[in-house]
Design a protein around this motif. Structure first.
Motif, PDB file in Angstrom:
ATOM      1  N   TYR A   6       0.820  -1.211   0.000  1.00 38.34           N
ATOM      2  CA  TYR A   6       0.000   0.000   0.000  1.00 38.34           C
ATOM      3  C   TYR A   6       0.854   1.262   0.000  1.00 38.34           C
ATOM      4  N   SER A   7       1.933   1.275   0.793  1.00 36.42           N
ATOM      5  CA  SER A   7       2.687   2.518   0.972  1.00 36.42           C
ATOM      6  C   SER A   7       4.184   2.308   0.813  1.00 36.42           C
ATOM      7  N   THR A   8       4.806   3.146  -0.021  1.00 41.54           N
ATOM      8  CA  THR A   8       6.264   3.119  -0.108  1.00 41.54           C
ATOM      9  C   THR A   8       6.877   3.809   1.106  1.00 41.54           C
ATOM     10  N   ASN A  41     -19.227  10.609  -4.067  1.00 41.15           N
ATOM     11  CA  ASN A  41     -18.108  10.159  -3.246  1.00 41.15           C
ATOM     12  C   ASN A  41     -18.212   8.655  -3.034  1.00 41.15           C
ATOM     13  N   ILE A  42     -17.095   7.980  -3.176  1.00 34.63           N
ATOM     14  CA  ILE A  42     -16.989   6.570  -2.810  1.00 34.63           C
ATOM     15  C   ILE A  42     -15.919   6.509  -1.728  1.00 34.63           C
ATOM     16  N   THR A  43     -16.295   6.020  -0.551  1.00 34.49           N
ATOM     17  CA  THR A  43     -15.339   5.913   0.547  1.00 34.49           C
ATOM     18  C   THR A  43     -15.225   4.465   0.984  1.00 34.49           C
ATOM     19  N   PHE A  44     -14.049   4.114   1.465  1.00 37.62           N
ATOM     20  CA  PHE A  44     -13.810   2.783   2.015  1.00 37.62           C
ATOM     21  C   PHE A  44     -12.526   2.831   2.830  1.00 37.62           C
ATOM     22  N   TYR A  45     -12.159   1.721   3.434  1.00 41.26           N
ATOM     23  CA  TYR A  45     -10.933   1.616   4.203  1.00 41.26           C
ATOM     24  C   TYR A  45     -10.044   0.545   3.600  1.00 41.26           C
ATOM     25  N   CYS A  46      -8.736   0.773   3.683  1.00 42.09           N
ATOM     26  CA  CYS A  46      -7.744  -0.269   3.451  1.00 42.09           C
ATOM     27  C   CYS A  46      -7.260  -0.639   4.845  1.00 42.09           C
ATOM     28  N   VAL A 100      -9.980   5.930   2.633  1.00 38.58           N
ATOM     29  CA  VAL A 100      -9.774   6.245   1.215  1.00 38.58           C
ATOM     30  C   VAL A 100     -11.044   6.909   0.684  1.00 38.58           C
ATOM     31  N   ARG A 101     -10.848   7.923  -0.183  1.00 38.04           N
ATOM     32  CA  ARG A 101     -12.000   8.588  -0.803  1.00 38.04           C
ATOM     33  C   ARG A 101     -11.726   8.815  -2.280  1.00 38.04           C
ATOM     34  N   LEU A 102     -12.707   8.468  -3.088  1.00 42.20           N
ATOM     35  CA  LEU A 102     -12.719   8.801  -4.512  1.00 42.20           C
ATOM     36  C   LEU A 102     -13.877   9.769  -4.703  1.00 42.20           C
ATOM     37  N   ARG A 103     -13.592  10.925  -5.288  1.00 42.21           N
ATOM     38  CA  ARG A 103     -14.634  11.937  -5.495  1.00 42.21           C
ATOM     39  C   ARG A 103     -14.703  12.264  -6.984  1.00 42.21           C
ATOM     40  N   PHE A 104     -15.886  12.170  -7.533  1.00 46.18           N
ATOM     41  CA  PHE A 104     -16.138  12.490  -8.930  1.00 46.18           C
ATOM     42  C   PHE A 104     -16.958  13.778  -8.967  1.00 46.18           C
ATOM     43  N   GLU A 105     -16.377  14.844  -9.524  1.00 46.41           N
ATOM     44  CA  GLU A 105     -17.068  16.136  -9.618  1.00 46.41           C
ATOM     45  C   GLU A 105     -17.434  16.404 -11.070  1.00 46.41           C
ATOM     46  N   ASN A 119      -5.617   9.234  -0.351  1.00 46.65           N
ATOM     47  CA  ASN A 119      -5.016   8.096   0.348  1.00 46.65           C
ATOM     48  C   ASN A 119      -4.970   6.804  -0.480  1.00 46.65           C
ATOM     49  N   LEU A 120      -4.881   6.914  -1.775  1.00 47.59           N
ATOM     50  CA  LEU A 120      -4.748   5.723  -2.609  1.00 47.59           C
ATOM     51  C   LEU A 120      -4.061   6.100  -3.913  1.00 47.59           C
ATOM     52  N   LYS A 121      -3.088   5.284  -4.317  1.00 49.82           N
ATOM     53  CA  LYS A 121      -2.425   5.457  -5.601  1.00 49.82           C
ATOM     54  C   LYS A 121      -2.682   4.211  -6.426  1.00 49.82           C
ATOM     55  N   PHE A 122      -2.941   4.423  -7.699  1.00 52.14           N
ATOM     56  CA  PHE A 122      -3.157   3.296  -8.590  1.00 52.14           C
ATOM     57  C   PHE A 122      -1.840   2.942  -9.262  1.00 52.14           C
ATOM     58  N   PRO A 123      -1.590   1.651  -9.480  1.00 53.57           N
ATOM     59  CA  PRO A 123      -0.352   1.265 -10.164  1.00 53.57           C
ATOM     60  C   PRO A 123      -0.361   1.744 -11.604  1.00 53.57           C
ATOM     61  N   ASN A 124       0.851   1.981 -12.118  1.00 57.27           N
ATOM     62  CA  ASN A 124       0.982   2.380 -13.526  1.00 57.27           C
ATOM     63  C   ASN A 124       0.816   1.158 -14.422  1.00 57.27           C
TER      64      ASN A 124
END
Length: 125
Positions: A6-8, A41-46, A100-105, A119-124
């Motif tokens: 999850y985190s470097t 908003n989509i929220t969740f926890y890791c 974690v939150r994803l917000r679509f405006e 609080n989330l990064k997607f892999p390349n």
């Protein structure tokens, strides 16, 4: 879904599991009136078991760590290390539960959708 590495910054967090998904809207139009909807908003926890423990030394580094944890909205505690002044070294105990939150405006005028991710990064790919 399992989140590996999850985190470097904190590789000790290890593997975390996504859970407790919630979806909300701005309440302006909601899902009933799609033409007035402004954001979703989509929220969740890791989350993982236990806590992450580590020591930070030096007043400036301690202040930076506290600011970082507050900014990321992470639940944590600090403990004084015996034999040290509080400014010299602190032990941090951080819950392995990352919000974690994803917000679509929606920008109707420019036909755009802005995505904000906290609080989330997607892999390349």
């Amino acid at each position: 879904m399992q989140v590996e590495d999850y985190s470097t910054r904190y590789p000790e967090l290890g593997s975390l599991k996504q859970k407790d998904y919630k979806v909300s809207t701005d309440g302006f139009g909601g899902l009933a009136d799609i033409d007035k909807l402004r954001h979703i908003n989509i929220t969740f926890y890791c989350e993982g078991a236990g806590v992450l423990e580590y020591v930070v030394r030096g007043k400036t580094d301690i202040e930076r760590e506290i600011s970082f944890l507050h900014f990321k909205r992470l639940t944590s505690k600090t403990l004084r290390i015996p034999g040290h002044k509080k400014d010299d070294a602190l032990k941090f105990l951080v819950d392995r539960k990352i919000p974690v939150r994803l917000r679509f405006e929606v920008d109707y005028e420019n036909s755009l959708i802005k995505v904000i991710i906290n609080n989330l990064k997607f892999p390349n790919y």
